[in-house]
Design an enzyme around this catalytic site. Structure first.
Site, short mmCIF file in Angstrom:
data_model
loop_
_atom_site.label_atom_id
_atom_site.label_comp_id
_atom_site.label_asym_id
_atom_site.label_seq_id
_atom_site.Cartn_x
_atom_site.Cartn_y
_atom_site.Cartn_z
N GLY A 18 1.47 54.48 37.48
CA GLY A 18 2.41 55.59 37.63
C GLY A 18 2.38 56.15 39.04
O GLY A 18 3.42 56.44 39.65
N LYS A 19 1.17 56.28 39.59
CA LYS A 19 1.05 56.77 40.97
C LYS A 19 1.60 55.75 41.96
O LYS A 19 2.26 56.12 42.95
CB LYS A 19 -0.43 57.01 41.31
CG LYS A 19 -1.09 58.16 40.59
CD LYS A 19 -2.49 58.28 41.16
CE LYS A 19 -3.35 59.26 40.42
NZ LYS A 19 -4.72 59.29 40.97
N ASP A 75 -5.77 62.06 44.26
CA ASP A 75 -6.52 62.53 43.10
C ASP A 75 -5.75 63.71 42.53
O ASP A 75 -5.36 64.62 43.26
CB ASP A 75 -7.95 62.94 43.44
CG ASP A 75 -8.80 62.93 42.18
OD1 ASP A 75 -9.07 61.83 41.65
OD2 ASP A 75 -9.16 64.03 41.69
N SER A 76 -5.52 63.66 41.24
CA SER A 76 -4.61 64.63 40.65
C SER A 76 -5.02 64.93 39.22
O SER A 76 -5.91 64.28 38.67
CB SER A 76 -3.18 64.09 40.70
OG SER A 76 -3.14 62.73 40.33
N PHE A 156 4.61 59.52 33.69
CA PHE A 156 3.37 58.92 33.19
C PHE A 156 2.41 60.03 32.81
O PHE A 156 2.71 61.22 32.96
CB PHE A 156 2.77 57.97 34.23
CG PHE A 156 2.26 58.66 35.48
CD1 PHE A 156 3.14 59.05 36.48
CD2 PHE A 156 0.91 58.92 35.66
CE1 PHE A 156 2.67 59.69 37.63
CE2 PHE A 156 0.43 59.55 36.81
CZ PHE A 156 1.32 59.94 37.79
N TYR A 158 0.42 62.97 31.59
CA TYR A 158 0.71 64.17 30.80
C TYR A 158 2.15 64.66 30.96
O TYR A 158 2.48 65.74 30.47
CB TYR A 158 -0.24 65.30 31.21
CG TYR A 158 -1.71 65.00 30.95
CD1 TYR A 158 -2.32 65.36 29.73
CD2 TYR A 158 -2.50 64.37 31.90
CE1 TYR A 158 -3.66 65.10 29.50
CE2 TYR A 158 -3.85 64.09 31.66
CZ TYR A 158 -4.41 64.47 30.47
OH TYR A 158 -5.74 64.20 30.23
N LYS A 179 11.96 64.88 39.57
CA LYS A 179 10.51 65.17 39.61
C LYS A 179 10.04 65.22 41.07
O LYS A 179 9.28 66.11 41.45
CB LYS A 179 9.73 64.10 38.82
CG LYS A 179 8.24 64.40 38.75
CD LYS A 179 7.42 63.40 37.95
CE LYS A 179 5.92 63.70 38.09
NZ LYS A 179 5.05 62.66 37.54
N HIS A 184 3.90 68.22 42.20
CA HIS A 184 2.66 68.43 42.94
C HIS A 184 2.45 67.30 43.97
O HIS A 184 2.05 67.54 45.09
CB HIS A 184 1.49 68.49 41.96
CG HIS A 184 1.47 67.36 40.96
ND1 HIS A 184 2.60 66.96 40.27
CD2 HIS A 184 0.49 66.52 40.56
CE1 HIS A 184 2.29 65.94 39.48
NE2 HIS A 184 1.02 65.66 39.64
N ARG A 185 2.78 66.08 43.55
CA ARG A 185 2.59 64.91 44.43
C ARG A 185 3.59 64.97 45.60
O ARG A 185 3.22 64.74 46.75
CB ARG A 185 2.79 63.63 43.60
CG ARG A 185 2.57 62.33 44.34
CD ARG A 185 2.32 61.18 43.38
NE ARG A 185 1.09 61.38 42.63
CZ ARG A 185 1.04 61.75 41.34
NH1 ARG A 185 2.14 61.92 40.63
NH2 ARG A 185 -0.12 61.97 40.76
P1 ITT Z 1 -6.84 56.27 40.61
O1 ITT Z 1 -8.12 57.05 40.71
O2 ITT Z 1 -7.02 54.79 40.70
O3 ITT Z 1 -5.79 56.78 41.56
P2 ITT Z 1 -6.62 57.60 38.03
O4 ITT Z 1 -5.61 57.53 36.93
O5 ITT Z 1 -8.07 57.43 37.65
O6 ITT Z 1 -6.22 56.51 39.13
P3 ITT Z 1 -7.10 60.35 38.74
O7 ITT Z 1 -8.57 60.28 38.62
O8 ITT Z 1 -6.54 61.13 39.89
O9 ITT Z 1 -6.43 58.92 38.83
O10 ITT Z 1 -6.54 60.92 37.37
C1 ITT Z 1 -5.44 61.73 37.33
C2 ITT Z 1 -4.83 61.75 35.96
O11 ITT Z 1 -4.04 62.93 35.85
C3 ITT Z 1 -3.90 60.57 35.80
O12 ITT Z 1 -4.52 59.51 35.12
C4 ITT Z 1 -2.71 61.18 35.03
O13 ITT Z 1 -2.85 60.99 33.70
C5 ITT Z 1 -2.79 62.66 35.32
N1 ITT Z 1 -1.69 62.94 36.26
C6 ITT Z 1 -1.75 62.99 37.62
N2 ITT Z 1 -0.54 63.17 38.14
C7 ITT Z 1 0.31 63.21 37.10
C8 ITT Z 1 1.71 63.34 37.00
O14 ITT Z 1 2.48 63.41 38.06
N3 ITT Z 1 2.23 63.35 35.78
C9 ITT Z 1 1.46 63.24 34.69
N4 ITT Z 1 0.16 63.09 34.69
C10 ITT Z 1 -0.43 63.08 35.90
#
Ligand code: ITT
Length: 199
Positions: A18-19, A75-76, A156, A158, A179, A184-185
């Site tokens: 998703g990212k 990181d999000s 993706f 939440y 979006k 936030h991104r």
């Molecule tokens: P990487 O570390 O490889 O980037 P990850 O999924 O483990 O992947 P994070 O530790 O940053 O990444 O987890 C952030 C989670 O927060 C992510 O898996 C999403 O489910 C949620 N999240 C972040 N941004 C989001 C968005 O724009 N919309 C919905 N959920 C989001």
């Protein structure tokens, strides 16, 4: 003064599809070749930081060193005030080993025990790191409320339970361009561009 990005290649240090899609869309207007962490076989570093910023920095710096190229990490997560800030930096972990966000959203709903209008925000820390160890970090947020049951199949994570403030649809129901106008991104990305990319 932030360090400028002068190269033409950038490693996208994330294993989250998703990212990858969203950051790829945000980077599209720039003449930069985006190389995925997966294609370089980069490992997923352990996220030992206690803040979004620290985890973004740890991921970007590890990737920049391993690839010997500038690297961008994200990181999000979702921060719910009524849950003391959870799931926060543990947002990915709430989905379990199968990375099932239906499970993660259910967990959030269960912990809220029937509360109706719940305020929340998403946070995104973006870190651009260089192989020599320098880095720049930017943080963006978007405020909103949570809504159950989940709605929509866009986005993706939440997204299906998050309704941004001032809107009556969830990120899960929203076209990607909408979006990107408020997320936030996108917010963190605008700061990154202004500091490191703009002429
Ligand atoms: P990487 O570390 O490889 O980037 P990850 O999924 O483990 O992947 P994070 O530790 O940053 O990444 O987890 C952030 C989670 O927060 C992510 O898996 C999403 O489910 C949620 N999240 C972040 N941004 C989001 C968005 O724009 N919309 C919905 N959920 C989001």
């Amino acid at each position: 003064m932030a360090r400028r990005f002068a190269g033409d290649r950038l490693v996208l240090a994330t294993h989250n599809a998703g990212k990858v899609r969203e950051i790829g869309e945000l980077l599209a207007p720039f003449t930069v070749e985006v190389i995925s962490a997966g294609s370089l076989g980069l490992p997923e570093p352990e996220e030992t930081g206690t803040t979004f910023r620290a985890n973004a920095e740890l991921k970007a710096r590890a990737a920049a060193t391993a690839a010997n190229l500038p690297a961008l990490a994200d990181d999000s997560g979702l921060v719910v005030d009524a849950l003391g800030g959870a799931p926060g930096i543990y947002s990915a972990r709430w989905a379990g080993p199968d990375k099932d966000f239906t499970v993660a959203m259910k967990r959030v709903e269960q912990k809220l025990t029937g509360k109706k209008k719940v305020v929340a925000h998403f946070v995104c820390a973006l870190c651009l790191a260089w192989p020599d160890g320098t880095f720049e970090t930017f943080e963006g947020i978007v405020n909103g409320t949570l809504i159950f049951p989940p709605r929509g199949t866009q986005g993706f994570g939440y997204d299906p339970i998050f309704m941004p403030a001032g809107h009556d649809i969830t990120f899960g129901e929203m076209e990607p361009e909408r979006k990107h106008a408020m997320s936030h991104r996108a917010n963190a990305f605008r700061q990154l561009v202004a500091a490191c990319f703009a002429a």
